[in-house]
Write an enzyme that holds these catalytic residues in place. Structure first.
Site, mmCIF file in Angstrom:
data_model
loop_
_atom_site.group_PDB
_atom_site.id
_atom_site.type_symbol
_atom_site.label_atom_id
_atom_site.label_comp_id
_atom_site.label_asym_id
_atom_site.label_seq_id
_atom_site.Cartn_x
_atom_site.Cartn_y
_atom_site.Cartn_z
ATOM 1 N N GLU A 194 54.047 12.278 -7.401
ATOM 2 C CA GLU A 194 54.478 12.236 -8.748
ATOM 3 C C GLU A 194 56.042 12.368 -8.837
ATOM 4 O OE1 GLU A 194 52.498 14.200 -12.299
ATOM 5 O OE2 GLU A 194 54.308 14.933 -12.760
ATOM 6 N N THR A 206 56.513 9.959 -14.461
ATOM 7 C CA THR A 206 56.508 10.974 -15.725
ATOM 8 C C THR A 206 57.010 10.138 -16.810
ATOM 9 O OG1 THR A 206 58.161 11.973 -15.413
ATOM 10 C CG2 THR A 206 56.205 13.028 -14.439
ATOM 11 N N ALA A 208 59.545 14.342 -21.721
ATOM 12 C CA ALA A 208 59.131 15.464 -22.475
ATOM 13 C C ALA A 208 59.353 14.950 -23.848
ATOM 14 C CB ALA A 208 59.356 16.682 -22.160
ATOM 15 N N ALA A 267 44.826 13.518 -26.684
ATOM 16 C CA ALA A 267 44.987 12.386 -25.616
ATOM 17 C C ALA A 267 43.692 11.797 -25.726
ATOM 18 C CB ALA A 267 45.195 13.115 -24.204
ATOM 19 N N TYR A 295 42.966 21.153 -16.795
ATOM 20 C CA TYR A 295 43.809 22.223 -16.562
ATOM 21 C C TYR A 295 42.919 23.205 -16.160
ATOM 22 C CZ TYR A 295 46.876 19.775 -19.517
ATOM 23 O OH TYR A 295 47.905 18.959 -20.129
ATOM 24 N N GLN A 322 46.386 20.115 -13.654
ATOM 25 C CA GLN A 322 47.857 20.681 -13.782
ATOM 26 C C GLN A 322 47.822 21.720 -12.378
ATOM 27 O OE1 GLN A 322 50.726 21.412 -14.374
ATOM 28 N NE2 GLN A 322 50.563 21.717 -16.800
HETATM 29 P P1 FAD Z 1 44.924 16.805 -24.767
HETATM 30 O O1 FAD Z 1 43.684 16.353 -23.699
HETATM 31 O O2 FAD Z 1 45.041 16.164 -25.836
HETATM 32 O O3 FAD Z 1 44.729 18.546 -24.921
HETATM 33 C C1 FAD Z 1 45.655 19.398 -25.482
HETATM 34 C C2 FAD Z 1 44.821 20.572 -26.291
HETATM 35 O O4 FAD Z 1 44.137 20.032 -27.402
HETATM 36 C C3 FAD Z 1 43.990 21.212 -25.361
HETATM 37 O O5 FAD Z 1 44.265 22.556 -25.668
HETATM 38 C C4 FAD Z 1 42.744 20.632 -25.770
HETATM 39 O O6 FAD Z 1 41.670 21.633 -25.355
HETATM 40 C C5 FAD Z 1 43.036 20.589 -27.080
HETATM 41 N N1 FAD Z 1 41.844 19.390 -27.562
HETATM 42 C C6 FAD Z 1 41.949 18.077 -27.069
HETATM 43 N N2 FAD Z 1 40.919 17.383 -27.792
HETATM 44 C C7 FAD Z 1 40.646 18.201 -28.744
HETATM 45 C C8 FAD Z 1 39.886 17.960 -29.836
HETATM 46 N N3 FAD Z 1 39.152 16.807 -30.080
HETATM 47 N N4 FAD Z 1 39.610 18.905 -30.645
HETATM 48 C C9 FAD Z 1 40.431 19.993 -30.668
HETATM 49 N N5 FAD Z 1 41.065 20.329 -29.776
HETATM 50 C C10 FAD Z 1 40.985 19.295 -28.815
HETATM 51 N N6 FAD Z 1 53.893 15.771 -20.393
HETATM 52 C C11 FAD Z 1 54.905 14.872 -20.718
HETATM 53 O O7 FAD Z 1 55.423 15.048 -21.698
HETATM 54 N N7 FAD Z 1 55.179 14.003 -19.957
HETATM 55 C C12 FAD Z 1 54.535 13.645 -18.781
HETATM 56 O O8 FAD Z 1 54.867 12.776 -18.147
HETATM 57 C C13 FAD Z 1 53.741 14.493 -18.325
HETATM 58 N N8 FAD Z 1 52.760 14.556 -17.314
HETATM 59 C C14 FAD Z 1 51.872 15.197 -16.907
HETATM 60 C C15 FAD Z 1 50.971 15.172 -15.753
HETATM 61 C C16 FAD Z 1 49.867 15.996 -15.512
HETATM 62 C C17 FAD Z 1 49.100 15.914 -14.334
HETATM 63 C C18 FAD Z 1 49.832 17.334 -16.391
HETATM 64 C C19 FAD Z 1 48.605 18.126 -15.991
HETATM 65 C C20 FAD Z 1 50.316 17.431 -17.615
HETATM 66 C C21 FAD Z 1 51.537 16.408 -18.047
HETATM 67 N N9 FAD Z 1 52.322 16.510 -19.198
HETATM 68 C C22 FAD Z 1 53.248 15.710 -19.210
HETATM 69 C C23 FAD Z 1 52.044 17.769 -19.944
HETATM 70 C C24 FAD Z 1 51.229 17.496 -21.064
HETATM 71 O O9 FAD Z 1 51.513 16.549 -22.041
HETATM 72 C C25 FAD Z 1 50.940 18.910 -21.921
HETATM 73 O O10 FAD Z 1 50.148 19.678 -20.992
HETATM 74 C C26 FAD Z 1 50.293 18.926 -23.134
HETATM 75 O O11 FAD Z 1 50.355 20.133 -23.825
HETATM 76 C C27 FAD Z 1 48.833 18.413 -23.174
HETATM 77 O O12 FAD Z 1 48.387 17.117 -22.759
HETATM 78 P P2 FAD Z 1 46.916 16.515 -22.696
HETATM 79 O O13 FAD Z 1 47.118 14.960 -22.430
HETATM 80 O O14 FAD Z 1 46.156 17.227 -21.547
HETATM 81 O O15 FAD Z 1 46.361 17.015 -24.161
#
Ligand code: FAD
Length: 286
Positions: free
Chosen positions: A17, A48, A51, A124, A144, A175
């Protein structure tokens, strides 16, 4: 190359990455980093998305294009949705399509008080479904092992992860974590939940004590006692911590590979020396 398919052909997959440099001039210097990373033959390189990044100042697609065009390596384009509208996401996907980029890591993004949420996407999983509607894209998602910081508990988090996979995410990247047992427990729960997508283990090679303390606070990863002892003993010596951090990451990877994980995703922090040391340590294992 479709990233999901690499996992059908190879185990473990090894990916890197990187992040787009902030300044235009640095984007030109990234070639030195990419040249070294390319010599290590990663299966793909993920890029990436800044943010809280808005689509207007995003250099992610530009860098991904360079990786594919100049180095022949498949890029995985990160894309966050919390601060972007559907129209902005459509534009980025259009840029990707024009450049022949098919692989997207669909993310919600962290809440940023300086960048207001646009309210077109809440999670997401909604972005995954939207991307799938827009064309022939292959979508990955984040997961996670130590539970996402906002999730009420691990079960809810895995239920939500299943929604993301059911929406079309065919590959997951974890993560960072420092205790492999946490990852193995997580993987068992993921499989029990009926999630069959390949899950890559996110490995952060540690080179800086302050930086890692900050990072674990932000992402909720725990530091095992043996790791705390390393930070305590070598944290003030740059060279010693570098050696210890590389050995720790290599040991983690060797154990994960022997366990049979699908893949290893190395957060290189744009540091080719780090990536080189790790790859050298595992060159006969992958
Ligand atoms: P989601 O999958 O939407 O989850 C977020 C939260 O919402 C979780 O607590 C989940 O349990 C909850 N949730 C999901 N769906 C629902 C639902 N239907 N109802 C209720 N709750 C729900 N950030 C950046 O800004 N740029 C990057 O390039 C970047 N790269 C990353 C790469 C990796 C490998 C990882 C692990 C993280 C990265 N991040 C990045 C950070 C990421 O954007 C954050 O961790 C963010 O807070 C969550 O993103 P997610 O896509 O996992 O969210």
């Amino acid at each position: 190359m479709i990233i999901e398919n690499i996992f059908k052909e190879k185990k473990p997959v090894v990916s890197f990455e990187i992040f787009p440099p902030k300044k235009e001039a640095e984007l030109n210097n990234i070639d030195a980093t990419l040249k070294t990373l390319a010599q290590l033959h990663p299966d793909f390189i993920s890029v990436t998305f800044g943010a809280g990044g808005s689509s207007a100042d995003n250099k992610t697609v530009e860098l991904a294009k360079k990786i594919k065009r100049d180095y022949g390596i498949e890029p995985l384009v990160h894309l966050t949705c919390i601060s972007n509208s559907k129209e902005e996401i459509r534009q980025i996907l259009g840029q990707m399509e024009d450049a022949g980029l098919k692989n997207v890591l669909a993310l919600r993004g962290d809440m940023n008080p300086n960048v207001p949420a646009k309210n077109d996407f809440r999670y997401a999983s909604e972005l995954v479904a939207f991307i799938k509607e827009q064309g022939d894209f292959h979508v990955s998602g984040a997961c996670y092992p130590e539970v996402h910081l906002e999730a009420p508990d691990g079960i809810a988090d895995i239920r939500n992860l299943k929604k993301k996979v059911d929406a079309g995410a065919g590959h997951l990247v974890s993560q960072l974590f420092f205790d492999n047992n946490v990852f193995y427990d997580f993987l068992t729960k993921v499989r029990i939940a009926g999630i069959d997508a390949p899950v890559e283990a996110g490995i952060m090679p540690v080179t800086n004590k302050a930086q890692i303390k900050r990072m674990v606070t932000m992402c909720g990863a725990s530091l095992p006692d043996k790791f705390e002892r390393i930070l305590e003993k070598y944290g003030e010596s740059k060279e010693a911590l570098f050696d210890a951090g590389m050995v720790y990451a290599i040991n983690q990877i060797v154990e994960l590979i022997s366990y049979g994980v699908d893949g290893i995703h190395i957060f290189t922090m744009n540091n080719p020396v780090v990536a080189g040391r790790i790859c050298d340590g595992i060159k006969n294992l992958v």
